[in-house]
Design an enzyme around this catalytic site. Structure first.
Site, PDB file in Angstrom:
ATOM      1  N   HIS A 158       0.330   8.095   3.935  1.00 24.89           N
ATOM      2  CA  HIS A 158       0.904   7.283   4.996  1.00 24.89           C
ATOM      3  C   HIS A 158       2.476   7.710   5.329  1.00 24.89           C
ATOM      4  O   HIS A 158       2.925   7.090   6.076  1.00 24.89           O
ATOM      5  CB  HIS A 158       0.504   5.722   4.919  1.00 24.89           C
ATOM      6  CG  HIS A 158      -0.854   5.536   4.710  1.00 24.89           C
ATOM      7  ND1 HIS A 158      -1.768   5.781   5.710  1.00 24.89           N
ATOM      8  CD2 HIS A 158      -1.308   4.853   3.715  1.00 24.89           C
ATOM      9  CE1 HIS A 158      -2.996   5.403   5.317  1.00 24.89           C
ATOM     10  NE2 HIS A 158      -2.666   4.738   4.051  1.00 24.89           N
ATOM     11  N   ASP A 201       0.691  -1.282  -0.073  1.00 25.20           N
ATOM     12  CA  ASP A 201      -0.304  -0.118   0.070  1.00 25.20           C
ATOM     13  C   ASP A 201       0.868   1.252  -0.059  1.00 25.20           C
ATOM     14  O   ASP A 201       1.401   1.527   1.323  1.00 25.20           O
ATOM     15  CB  ASP A 201      -0.932  -0.076   1.151  1.00 25.20           C
ATOM     16  CG  ASP A 201      -1.818   1.022   1.094  1.00 25.20           C
ATOM     17  OD1 ASP A 201      -1.708   1.957   0.461  1.00 25.20           O
ATOM     18  OD2 ASP A 201      -2.899   1.182   1.924  1.00 25.20           O
TER      19      ASP A 201
END
Length: 291
Positions: free
Chosen positions: A194, A189
């Site tokens: 993030h 991911d």
């Protein structure tokens, strides 16, 4: 219109081949916080290849590639800005224990598109099968801000149910490492939300946030270790709603209730909050059903 519900629902399934081995499983387990203390026998079953057991939530990253919340954005009829996308919920149904090494076929399709007025919700279902039959089914709910209002079906209520008003059977506090999101990204991911402070700011966050699926995996591990005697093969279903963000460096508080289920099975109700932010909700409507 960025989301064409009819086109998205009518599109043929996307089929891809998955392959994984013990290294992928070990990386995932480390990414969700396993391995501390490093010599603890209860942790070695997640980190040592000769003792390895696969936490079922590994299914969300098996085979690498983008997770469902990203994969849905490349489907016909869907054209949206990634910065407006949030992972709304996740459901996993296991048909058999996930093997340490495997090859399988994943069949993904958008099965629902809901109009929430100020947002749209996509539901992406993936069925995974190997040579011996079905392995698991997962569903990802994708919340897209600013893409509703076309007059479509509203779908189920998005309001999370409150946790039980009784004392939990177990409580576990899980520290989130400062670099945990950076490690978890290596499972596939690569959403810059993030890791990249500038992208996080554009998405409305003060700094990069932890992956919801990392919290999802950490929570399941806590339930398995605490209430299921460390036996990953007992998990049958695991679902949650993502109620709030987690910032690396915080502490997750996992509260667990274990009522009986009428069909003779068993389940655990779970609520997860961020300790440092006055127990702000992180996961809601969370249930682990087990054998």
């Amino acid at each position: 219109m960025p989301i064409d519900a009819a086109t998205a629902l009518a599109a043929p399934p996307h089929v891809r081949e998955l392959a994984w081995d013990h290294k992928d499983v070990q990386l995932y387990h480390l990414g969700i916080g396993a391995g501390l203390p490093a010599t603890d026998p209860r942790e070695l079953r997640y980190t040592l290849e000769s003792r390895l057991h696969v936490l079922p939530s590994f299914a969300t990253v098996a085979g690498g590639g983008p997770p469902g919340v990203i994969g849905a954005l490349s489907r016909p009829g869907v054209d949206v800005d990634l910065a407006r996308v949030l992972h709304g919920g996740q459901r996993l149904l296991t048909h058999r224990p996930v093997p340490v090494r495997g090859r399988a076929s994943a069949d993904s399709r958008v099965v629902a598109v809901y109009d929430k007025g100020t947002a749209a919700v996509l539901v992406l279902r993936t069925d995974v099968t190997d040579a011996d039959g079905p392995l698991w089914t997962d569903e990802a709910e994708i919340f897209v801000r600013g893409e509703g209002g076309w007059g479509g079906e509203r779908g189920p209520s998005g309001r999370p149910a409150p946790p039980p008003d009784t004392e939990p059977d177990q409580v576990a506090d899980l520290p989130v490492r400062e670099d945990q999101a950076l490690l978890y990204r290596l499972t596939g991911d690569w959403n810059p939300l993030h890791a990249d402070p500038e992208f996080a700011a554009r998405a409305g966050f003060g700094r990069p946030v932890l992956h919801g699926l990392c919290t999802y995996g950490s929570t399941l591990k806590s339930v398995v270790d605490t209430l299921l005697d460390g036996d990953v093969t007992r998990v049958r279903e695991y679902r949650t709603r993502f109620a709030g963000v987690v910032y690396p460096g915080e502490t997750l508080r996992v509260r667990m209730w274990r009522p009986a289920v009428p069909d003779g099975g068993r389940s655990v109700r779970v609520a997860v909050s961020a300790v440092e932010r006055d127990d702000a909700p992180v996961l809601a409507d969370t249930v682990v059903r087990y054998a």
